[in-house]
Structure formats: C-alpha cells, structure tokens
Design a protein around this motif. Structure first.
Motif, PDB file in Angstrom:
ATOM      1  N   THR A 141       0.841  -1.202   0.000  1.00 47.69           N
ATOM      2  CA  THR A 141       0.000   0.000   0.000  1.00 47.69           C
ATOM      3  C   THR A 141       0.876   1.253   0.000  1.00 47.69           C
ATOM      4  O   THR A 141       1.911   1.287   0.667  1.00 47.69           O
ATOM      5  CB  THR A 141      -0.908   0.010   1.246  1.00 47.69           C
ATOM      6  N   ILE A 142       0.456   2.278  -0.751  1.00 45.75           N
ATOM      7  CA  ILE A 142       1.119   3.582  -0.710  1.00 45.75           C
ATOM      8  C   ILE A 142       0.049   4.669  -0.667  1.00 45.75           C
ATOM      9  O   ILE A 142      -1.119   4.417  -0.995  1.00 45.75           O
ATOM     10  CB  ILE A 142       2.035   3.834  -1.934  1.00 45.75           C
ATOM     11  N   LEU A 143       0.435   5.870  -0.259  1.00 50.34           N
ATOM     12  CA  LEU A 143      -0.461   7.011  -0.382  1.00 50.34           C
ATOM     13  C   LEU A 143      -0.554   7.403  -1.856  1.00 50.34           C
ATOM     14  O   LEU A 143       0.449   7.366  -2.576  1.00 50.34           O
ATOM     15  CB  LEU A 143       0.049   8.185   0.454  1.00 50.34           C
ATOM     16  N   ALA A 144      -1.750   7.795  -2.288  1.00 47.46           N
ATOM     17  CA  ALA A 144      -1.977   8.097  -3.707  1.00 47.46           C
ATOM     18  C   ALA A 144      -1.904   9.595  -3.981  1.00 47.46           C
ATOM     19  O   ALA A 144      -2.646  10.129  -4.801  1.00 47.46           O
ATOM     20  CB  ALA A 144      -3.326   7.535  -4.148  1.00 47.46           C
ATOM     21  N   ASN A 145      -1.007  10.291  -3.300  1.00 46.70           N
ATOM     22  CA  ASN A 145      -0.957  11.750  -3.405  1.00 46.70           C
ATOM     23  C   ASN A 145       0.218  12.265  -4.227  1.00 46.70           C
ATOM     24  O   ASN A 145       0.486  13.456  -4.257  1.00 46.70           O
ATOM     25  CB  ASN A 145      -0.904  12.372  -2.004  1.00 46.70           C
ATOM     26  N   ARG A 149       4.926   8.547  -8.135  1.00 47.95           N
ATOM     27  CA  ARG A 149       4.922   7.353  -7.290  1.00 47.95           C
ATOM     28  C   ARG A 149       3.724   6.461  -7.614  1.00 47.95           C
ATOM     29  O   ARG A 149       3.845   5.238  -7.692  1.00 47.95           O
ATOM     30  CB  ARG A 149       4.899   7.760  -5.816  1.00 47.95           C
ATOM     31  N   LEU A 150       2.559   7.077  -7.807  1.00 47.55           N
ATOM     32  CA  LEU A 150       1.357   6.310  -8.124  1.00 47.55           C
ATOM     33  C   LEU A 150       1.485   5.648  -9.498  1.00 47.55           C
ATOM     34  O   LEU A 150       1.095   4.486  -9.680  1.00 47.55           O
ATOM     35  CB  LEU A 150       0.124   7.215  -8.075  1.00 47.55           C
ATOM     36  N   SER A 151       2.018   6.377 -10.465  1.00 49.06           N
ATOM     37  CA  SER A 151       2.204   5.824 -11.805  1.00 49.06           C
ATOM     38  C   SER A 151       3.135   4.621 -11.774  1.00 49.06           C
ATOM     39  O   SER A 151       2.865   3.585 -12.391  1.00 49.06           O
ATOM     40  CB  SER A 151       2.768   6.899 -12.736  1.00 49.06           C
ATOM     41  N   LEU A 200      -3.780  11.979 -18.211  1.00 51.56           N
ATOM     42  CA  LEU A 200      -5.179  12.435 -18.295  1.00 51.56           C
ATOM     43  C   LEU A 200      -5.979  11.959 -17.079  1.00 51.56           C
ATOM     44  O   LEU A 200      -6.832  12.685 -16.570  1.00 51.56           O
ATOM     45  CB  LEU A 200      -5.812  11.932 -19.582  1.00 51.56           C
ATOM     46  N   PHE A 201      -5.709  10.735 -16.630  1.00 48.82           N
ATOM     47  CA  PHE A 201      -6.371  10.257 -15.406  1.00 48.82           C
ATOM     48  C   PHE A 201      -6.005  11.155 -14.240  1.00 48.82           C
ATOM     49  O   PHE A 201      -6.869  11.585 -13.472  1.00 48.82           O
ATOM     50  CB  PHE A 201      -5.968   8.809 -15.104  1.00 48.82           C
ATOM     51  N   TRP A 202      -4.723  11.429 -14.048  1.00 44.56           N
ATOM     52  CA  TRP A 202      -4.247  12.240 -12.930  1.00 44.56           C
ATOM     53  C   TRP A 202      -4.841  13.640 -12.975  1.00 44.56           C
ATOM     54  O   TRP A 202      -5.219  14.205 -11.941  1.00 44.56           O
ATOM     55  CB  TRP A 202      -2.728  12.295 -12.927  1.00 44.56           C
TER      56      TRP A 202
END
Length: 351
Positions: A141-145, A149-151, A200-202
C-alpha cells in the motif's frame, strides 16, 4: 424534561453509550443495537443509556434511556457511568476537541471506555506492515498523493485499488488497470471510464485523491467460489486473556467485482459452506494478533471487525479493520455480539 435516574439499588453496571448528533441535530447511531443491549443488560441487572457530548455536565449526564415495557425512550439525568461504549458514528465528531476532552476526563476518573477511535486505513497499514506475524498478510500500500509514485506503483502491479483512507462499507473504492496500449481503465461499482494516458487520469482525479487522502493498494487476485470473489467478514471481541472470534460470515460479489459489501450488491453466504481447518486457524490467529496490535497502538479495543480474503495462490490477506462494526446480517452473530458486549461490560466494570 429529564427524569432523575437513581442507582442506589443497582446490582449491575451503568453503561453509557456515546453517540453523536447528525446535521439535523438528531441523535444518530445504531438504534437497534442500543435497544438490544438495554434489553439484555436489564436481564443481567445492569442498565444503559445513550448520550452525546452536549449532555455531559460536571457531575452528571443528560441522556436517553430505553424502557422495553413501554417501547419508548425517555430523557434522563444520570451520574457518570461505570463504563462508556464509544459508538460515535462520525469521524469528524469523534475527532473534535469536545470528544477528545471527554475521553481525557474518562481517563482521569478511571472510567473504562472502548473503542478509542476510528481506524485510518493508511495508519493501519503502517502499523501492520512490520508486524512479525501479520506483515505477510498485508497487501502492498502507498499514499496516492504523488503522481510519479502512483504511476510507478500501477506499472509495477498493472492493476491496483484506490481507497479513501477514512471510508467504510466500500464507499469511494475503484480499481485502476494499465492496459497493454498504455491506456488507463477505471472501474468503480457503478461506472467505468477509459483514459488515453495516466496523465489524463491524474488531471481529472488529482484533487479528489489528495483531498480525500486516497491510498493505493495492490490488487490481490482473489480465490473464487462458483466463479465469483468472496471475502471473510470476521467479528471479534476482547476477553480477559486476549481476543476471541464472535462470528464469521462470507460476502460474495455478484454484478461487480470491486467489492463484496452487501449495500453494493454483495451476497451473504454461511461460513460453514466454505469452512476449513486452515481458514479457522488463520481467523483465530488474525483476530488475536490484530486485537493486540490495535490496543497497543491506539488504546483498548473491546470489539472490531476484519475484512479478509484468500488469493488464488492460497495466501490470506487483511483488507480492512473496522473499529465500529456495522450490524451483521446473520442473526446468530448479532445475538452473540450482544452477549459478548454485555459480558465485556461486566468484566471491565468488575460487577
């Protein structure tokens, strides 16, 4: 007008059930639970009342007591209770200054109370990811902020879940998948959308992800029953020497595979249908270790529930832990819950 409650002849504990008011100023919470607890306590020579922060005075509390013989609630004034059962249903209400001041007051007066707080999903992950026993059962799990990092997290797993860190019952959850052509597929409970790129999602979701403290969790390929995913819903309560399993139910997804929660279309199955000795051992272990870890970190947990599952490779995983368990649809589990809570009330108040 309040009725003064006298406790001179009381043979059992006086239990205060702490709740909160909703935006309309009405008392919120699980009314059926409050009524059933009162009925059971009366048979054991105890008694309960419900109250909110605005009813707390220096030496007494204004609240409401349920009278089964009249099937009605009456406003009452009572002394401070022997124990407080925290059922505040809103995170914001629990976190405000008056609630925290009241919890401090209970500690000063040596009045036991549980449960201490709602559980933030990311705080739970941080607590359990290094646990000597539970760490192997926690999805990455990670923070999605953070965009990069999320990518990278998505590219590494190709499919992830995004969850608000302070939500419950599957609200706000969606799955993000990386397609072979680099497109991003978003799948929620009632909708789906395709994005040509992660950028585009971000662009569309950045504000939501940051404001609601979303976290990203690796997708566990779940074991299936009759072609559909299922999870364990585990209810646990404290006892003198640790924590015990009060009941286990199975929730199976139907029209969508994002979540198995009943309000989002999940189906109830009896645990006995899929029960094995291996499942039993995992459930007993995870209740014991989770309860101990929660109480050491946050304060005494008298009850909690766990959403867990098993992967296609046979590994068990903890998805969520809830400090204010919702009602179970299984009547026998609800009945055991009432009995376990009352037993705990008497144990902690030494009646």
């Amino acid at each position: 007008m309040s009725v003064l409650y006298e406790r001179n002849k009381q043979k059992g504990p006086l239990i205060g059930i702490l709740t909160a008011r909703n935006r309309q100023g009405e008392i919120a919470g699980n009314g059926i639970l409050f009524i059933e607890l009162q009925k059971k306590l009366i048979t054991l020579n105890g008694i309960s009342f419900i109250f909110t922060q605005d009813g707390v005075g220096e030496t007494s509390i204004d609240g409401y007591m349920y009278f089964p013989e009249k099937n009605s609630w009456k406003r009452i004034t009572v002394p401070f209770p022997d124990l407080v059962y925290n059922r505040i249903p809103f995170r914001k209400s629990e976190q405000d200054a008056s609630s925290q001041l009241f919890f401090s007051l209970l500690k000063e007066r040596n009045i036991p109370f549980f449960n201490p707080c709602f559980i933030d999903k990311y705080e739970l992950y941080c607590l359990l990811k290094d646990h000597p026993v539970l760490k192997s059962h926690i999805p990455m799990t990670i923070l999605a902020n953070h965009k990069k990092r999320l990518s990278a997290f998505l590219k590494n797993g190709e499919s992830i879940y995004l969850k608000p860190s302070q939500s419950a019952r599957g609200k706000g959850i969606f799955r993000l998948s990386l397609e072979d052509n680099g497109q991003i597929q978003l799948a929620a409970i009632n909708k789906s959308k395709l994005y040509r790129s992660f950028d585009l999602f971000w662009l569309e979701w950045k504000k939501e992800l940051i404001e609601k403290d979303y976290l990203a969790q690796e997708e566990i390929r779940p074991n299936l029953y009759e072609g559909k995913r299922f999870d364990f819903r585990i209810l646990a309560h404290a006892e003198k020497n640790g924590f015990i399993v009060t009941g286990v139910g199975i929730r199976q997804s139907q029209e969508q595979q994002i979540t198995t929660h009943i309000p989002t279309g999940g189906k109830l199955l009896p645990y006995q249908l899929l029960q094995t000795e291996e499942h039993d051992r995992f459930i007993q272990m995870v209740v014991k270790e989770t309860g101990k870890a929660l109480s050491e970190q946050f304060g005494y947990f008298g009850e909690f529930s766990i959403d867990a599952g098993i992967s296609q490779s046979g590994n068990y995983y903890i998805y969520e832990v809830n400090s204010k368990p919702m009602s179970f649809d299984e009547n026998e589990i609800e009945e055991r819950k009432i009995s376990q809570l009352c037993r705990l009330f008497f144990q902690l108040t030494k009646f």
